[in-house]
Design a protein around this motif. Structure first.
Motif, PDB file in Angstrom:
ATOM      1  N   SER A 560       0.834  -1.197   0.000  1.00 18.78           N
ATOM      2  CA  SER A 560       0.000   0.000   0.000  1.00 18.78           C
ATOM      3  C   SER A 560       0.873   1.253   0.000  1.00 18.78           C
ATOM      4  N   GLN A 616      -7.831  -6.036  -0.802  1.00 16.05           N
ATOM      5  CA  GLN A 616      -8.246  -5.145   0.282  1.00 16.05           C
ATOM      6  C   GLN A 616      -7.041  -4.662   1.079  1.00 16.05           C
ATOM      7  N   GLN A 619      -5.309  -1.931  -0.656  1.00 20.00           N
ATOM      8  CA  GLN A 619      -6.126  -0.715  -0.779  1.00 20.00           C
ATOM      9  C   GLN A 619      -6.041  -0.127  -2.195  1.00 20.00           C
ATOM     10  N   ASN A 620      -5.937  -1.009  -3.194  1.00 18.61           N
ATOM     11  CA  ASN A 620      -5.768  -0.585  -4.578  1.00 18.61           C
ATOM     12  C   ASN A 620      -7.089  -0.747  -5.335  1.00 18.61           C
ATOM     13  N   GLN A 621      -7.733   0.368  -5.647  1.00 18.58           N
ATOM     14  CA  GLN A 621      -9.031   0.340  -6.312  1.00 18.58           C
ATOM     15  C   GLN A 621      -8.948  -0.241  -7.725  1.00 18.58           C
ATOM     16  N   GLN A 622      -7.859   0.015  -8.426  1.00 22.09           N
ATOM     17  CA  GLN A 622      -7.727  -0.502  -9.789  1.00 22.09           C
ATOM     18  C   GLN A 622      -7.690  -2.033  -9.793  1.00 22.09           C
ATOM     19  N   ALA A 624      -9.075  -3.948  -7.521  1.00 19.12           N
ATOM     20  CA  ALA A 624     -10.423  -4.388  -7.161  1.00 19.12           C
ATOM     21  C   ALA A 624     -11.329  -4.410  -8.381  1.00 19.12           C
ATOM     22  N   GLN A 625     -11.223  -3.383  -9.219  1.00 20.77           N
ATOM     23  CA  GLN A 625     -12.042  -3.323 -10.432  1.00 20.77           C
ATOM     24  C   GLN A 625     -11.663  -4.426 -11.408  1.00 20.77           C
ATOM     25  N   PHE A 651     -15.092  -4.525  -0.247  1.00 22.38           N
ATOM     26  CA  PHE A 651     -14.094  -3.626  -0.823  1.00 22.38           C
ATOM     27  C   PHE A 651     -14.029  -3.797  -2.331  1.00 22.38           C
ATOM     28  N   VAL A 652     -14.083  -5.041  -2.785  1.00 22.45           N
ATOM     29  CA  VAL A 652     -14.010  -5.316  -4.221  1.00 22.45           C
ATOM     30  C   VAL A 652     -15.309  -4.917  -4.917  1.00 22.45           C
ATOM     31  N   ASN A 654     -17.625  -2.781  -4.103  1.00 27.27           N
ATOM     32  CA  ASN A 654     -17.908  -1.348  -4.121  1.00 27.27           C
ATOM     33  C   ASN A 654     -16.974  -0.562  -5.036  1.00 27.27           C
ATOM     34  N   SER A 655     -16.014  -1.252  -5.630  1.00 25.50           N
ATOM     35  CA  SER A 655     -15.097  -0.571  -6.550  1.00 25.50           C
ATOM     36  C   SER A 655     -15.676  -0.473  -7.959  1.00 25.50           C
TER      37      SER A 655
END
Length: 795
Positions: A560, A616, A619-622, A624-625, A651-652, A654-655
């Motif tokens: 992270s 999670q 904490q990487n949104q990309q 998760a998407q 977390f996944v 909601n991305s």
């Protein structure tokens, strides 16, 4: 003069003088409260010692040398009482020294005191002395010494507990153990952990004479529970009757016994001192003749390197005098080829329970804390330290899904509290939670660097126990003081020596992950080799090690961006040049490895869930998407789900934004609290719960949260009749599948009444529900008035 006393004459003053340096080192590792109790044994107490030291307001630890000098010159009775107090109050005394001190303190004519004073093994000496014709007037004294040792162990492990251990309030999920020798049900499989649960107190009832396994996640409290049982045994309470020999063995220490040994050698050469072969033989003969009078607690099977090979288990009884590998002795206890009829309690992480199938009579898993218990522990932590911070800490914790999910495990809840206390005292304006709250470690970077090196070395060598020569003295002392290190007694080449281990195996795993991210000692190839998802469906052919459960999760957390500055500090302490660039490259490699996993279309459900945990942590949104772009519906089948698992899914999910994602839970056991967490997933468009496990209570809970799924379009679920009340508020739903629900006529009527309220509904499936023609006519009547419903299946 004291220095001229013969150290071998049995005089306590002489022994104190001889062991002075070691006693100083031991006392400096004790709590101030322990030192204060010892000071009170000095006539005049602290006042007398203040007179001997230069500072009148010195800390308790500053009095140690003055206190020892006083008793070197005190009369024999005073010195004896002092040495007894040291043995009873202090932790980390080597067994050979403890025996020597107890002997010269007035028990030299009592060889059995040496047997009863060791913390790993405790005899109900009233029974033993009677059976072995030893002086009956000594048994109270011996039993008191044994109880004192167990109680000292409990005191050490329970120091700073956030809440009392209450077996009637600790919950366990159970499953029927398989002793038939047939197919092994997986611990998280369809015939694994059921939804039924009971208290720990109830679970342990009737364990006498049986093999009982208590499983749990790292940090769930398995070791603490076993120590509590031992402490209760000293009071004649708990599940183990007081007329037992109580043996507590830790697998982490059994790892160090490489040579074959007999049952007698296991007990007396490595865990109990002995005063002669006659006494040793008497005890072993008694055990063999009265196996039901013994209880064996085997703690931490997941840490055992020599995993039990079930296909090698024989039916023939073992020769207790024949030297055997330690794994064979443990297997003999479990398979009843050795001391058949004894009570055996085993603890393990969940994934290793499969090894014990066919050997255990009963298996249970410690369940995580719910939100109420977490809130209680946060309140207790801050009330004892700084009550003013309690409300702020609770607000921060409960507003952070990551912190709250971590806090469902007792050990991690404590870490979260320390982390919050640290940040609140610094008046942090913005609370950020990296993958793991390692900033709470108050050691200097250089010492933290050395600990991480030691942890990584242990990982490579499969070591959990370390010796004095493995770590510098300053780092050792700091680590013990900070609580990162625990001191244990270890038998080495027939001699008991000081040894050390990390407070918890997960601490060693985390520090090893820190080494991976901050040192060139670990190559990219080493990182790739250690980076793999762990399935929950453990098979007999798995190459399991004791270090792999959490390592890759910690590596992902340290990748992270929030962790980058702190990693650079540790990397510089290793002597690394251009630390910033190197750390960023290592973090980029971890993200690249995760990206490859996210793009894989062949992962099983358990590995998909573990991937969600890794993402999670990062904490990487990309990332998760990317997980849901490859698999629009996440299929999770036939294993137990915990609230922390649902947090990772959230977390996944909601991305993805308004694109939506599907969740298919096929026969996954879960606590009702999981549904509250699941309802925070804002973009679920398809939801499926299919299993006999999802009964009426589950359906009623699901009904109460259904309206929160504002993006839900398709629902496929059991317990349809109970869902009716919540379903009527789900205006976005377009498809319903309530087939195979055994709804019968009344259930069909309840569903039919709801259909008209779902204006976007286009398809309804209600087949195989054991209904009459009359119910079908009722359904047709309601559907015919709903012009939006285009398809009905009700065979």
């Amino acid at each position: 003069m004291d220095d001229e006393l013969d150290p071998d004459d049995g005089n306590p003053n002489s022994v104190l003088a001889q062991e002075y340096s070691e006693l100083v080192a031991i006392l400096r590792c004790q709590l101030d409260s322990v030192i204060m109790q010892l000071i009170q044994t000095v006539p005049g107490g602290a006042m007398e010692l203040n007179r001997q030291t230069t500072g009148g307001s010195a800390a308790p630890s500053d009095h140690i040398e003055a206190m020892l000098h006083y008793f070197k010159r005190a009369n024999t009775a005073e010195c004896s009482n002092f040495l007894q107090a040291v043995c009873l109050l202090c932790e980390g005394i080597p067994m050979h020294l403890e025996s020597k001190l107890m002997s010269v303190a007035g028990y030299e004519t009592t060889p059995w005191s040496k047997i009863c004073c060791k913390a790993s093994c405790f005899f109900d000496t009233e029974v033993l002395l009677c059976k072995l014709n030893l002086p009956a007037d000594y048994w109270e004294q011996y039993k008191a010494e044994a109880a004192g040792s167990l109680q000292r162990r409990w005191k050490r492990l329970s120091e700073g507990l956030l809440k009392d251990v209450q077996p009637d309030k600790i919950w366990v999920s159970i499953r029927t153990a398989n002793r038939r020798g047939g197919r092994t049900p997986e611990p998280d499989g369809d015939d694994g952990w059921p939804e039924s649960r009971l208290t720990l107190e109830s679970f342990l009832q009737g364990c006498t004479g049986k093999v009982t396994v208590l499983a749990g996640q790292p940090g769930s409290g398995k070791t603490l529970v076993m120590s509590f049982i031992g402490e209760q045994w000293t009071k004649g309470l708990g599940p183990i009757p007081s007329s037992h020999l109580f043996v507590l063995l830790e697998f982490r220490q059994l790892n160090l016994l490489s040579d074959p040994l007999s049952l007698s050698e296991l007990l007396f050469h490595h865990y109990l001192p002995t005063n002669g072969d006659n006494e040793t033989k008497a005890v072993v003969d008694y055990l063999l003749s009265n196996p039901e009078q013994s209880c064996w607690v085997l703690d931490g099977y997941d840490e055992f390197q020599n995993k039990l090979k079930r296909h090698r288990v024989q039916n023939a009884r073992l020769d207790s005098e024949k030297p055997l590998p330690v794994a064979e002795l443990i297997s003999g206890l479990l398979s009843r080829r050795l001391l058949a009829g004894s009570t055996v309690l085993v603890t393990s992480r969940v994934r290793d329970v499969v090894d014990l199938d066919g050997l255990s009579d009963k298996v249970g898993q410690l369940l995580p804390w719910d939100h109420r218990e977490v809130k209680e522990c946060v309140s207790n932590f801050f009330s004892a330290k700084d009550g003013r911070l309690a409300a702020d800490a609770a607000e921060i914790l409960f507003s952070s899904r990551h912190l709250l999910a971590m806090s469902s495990l007792p050990a991690l809840c404590n870490i979260c509290c320390v982390f919050l206390q640290h940040l609140l005292h610094r008046h942090a304006e913005k609370i950020k939670m990296p993958g793991f709250a390692w900033e709470t470690v108050s050691l200097p970077a250089a010492e933290l660097c050395e600990l991480s090196r030691l942890a990584w070395r242990g990982l490579e060598e499969s070591r959990i126990i370390f010796l004095d020569e493995d770590v510098h003295l300053q780092t050792l002392e700091s680590s013990i003081k900070s609580g990162l290190f625990s001191q244990v007694k270890h038998g080495r080449d027939g001699i008991v020596v000081n040894a050390y281990c990390f407070l918890h195996l997960t601490v060693q795993e985390f520090l090893a992950a820190l080494r991976i991210m901050t040192s060139t000692d670990v190559s990219d190839a080493d990182l790739k080799k250690r980076f793999s998802l762990k399935t929950r469906w453990t098979t007999k052919s798995d190459q399991k090690t004791v270090f792999t459960d959490s390592l890759y999760l910690y590596v992902c957390g340290l990748a992270s961006l929030d962790c980058t500055p702190a990693l650079e500090v540790v990397a510089k302490a290793t002597g690394l040049k251009a630390a910033q660039n190197w750390v960023q490259k290592r973090q980029a490699l971890v993200i690249k490895l995760l990206k490859t996993l996210c793009q894989s279309a062949t992962l099983t459900g358990p590995k998909i869930l573990q991937l969600c945990h890794c993402v999670q942590e990062s904490q990487n949104q990309q990332l998760a998407q990317l997980v849901v772009s490859v698999r629009p519906t996440l299929e999770l089948r036939n294993f137990c789900l915990l609230p922390s698992d649902i947090e990772a899914l959230a977390f996944v999910v909601n991305s993805v934004g308004t694109k939506g994602v599907g969740l298919d839970f096929g026969a996954c056991s879960m606590e009702l609290e999981c549904l509250d967490t699941l309802s925070r997933c804002q973009y679920i468009h398809y939801l499926s719960f299919r299993s006999r496990k999802y009964g009426d209570k589950f359906a009623e809970k699901l009904s109460s949260v259904l309206p929160r799924f504002t993006a839900l379009r398709k629902l496929d679920s059991a317990g349809a009749a109970s869902l009716a009340s919540g379903l009527q508020n789900c205006s976005s739903v377009t498809e319903l599948n309530f087939s195979d629900n055994n709804l019968q006529d009344e259930g069909i009527r309840r569903i039919a009444d709801v259909l008209a309220k779902l204006q976007n509904l286009t398809s309804v499936k209600l087949g195989r529900n054991n209904t009459s023609l009359e119910a079908a006519e009722c359904l047709v009547k309601h559907v015919s008035s709903c012009s939006n419903i285009q398809q009905v299946h009700a065979e």
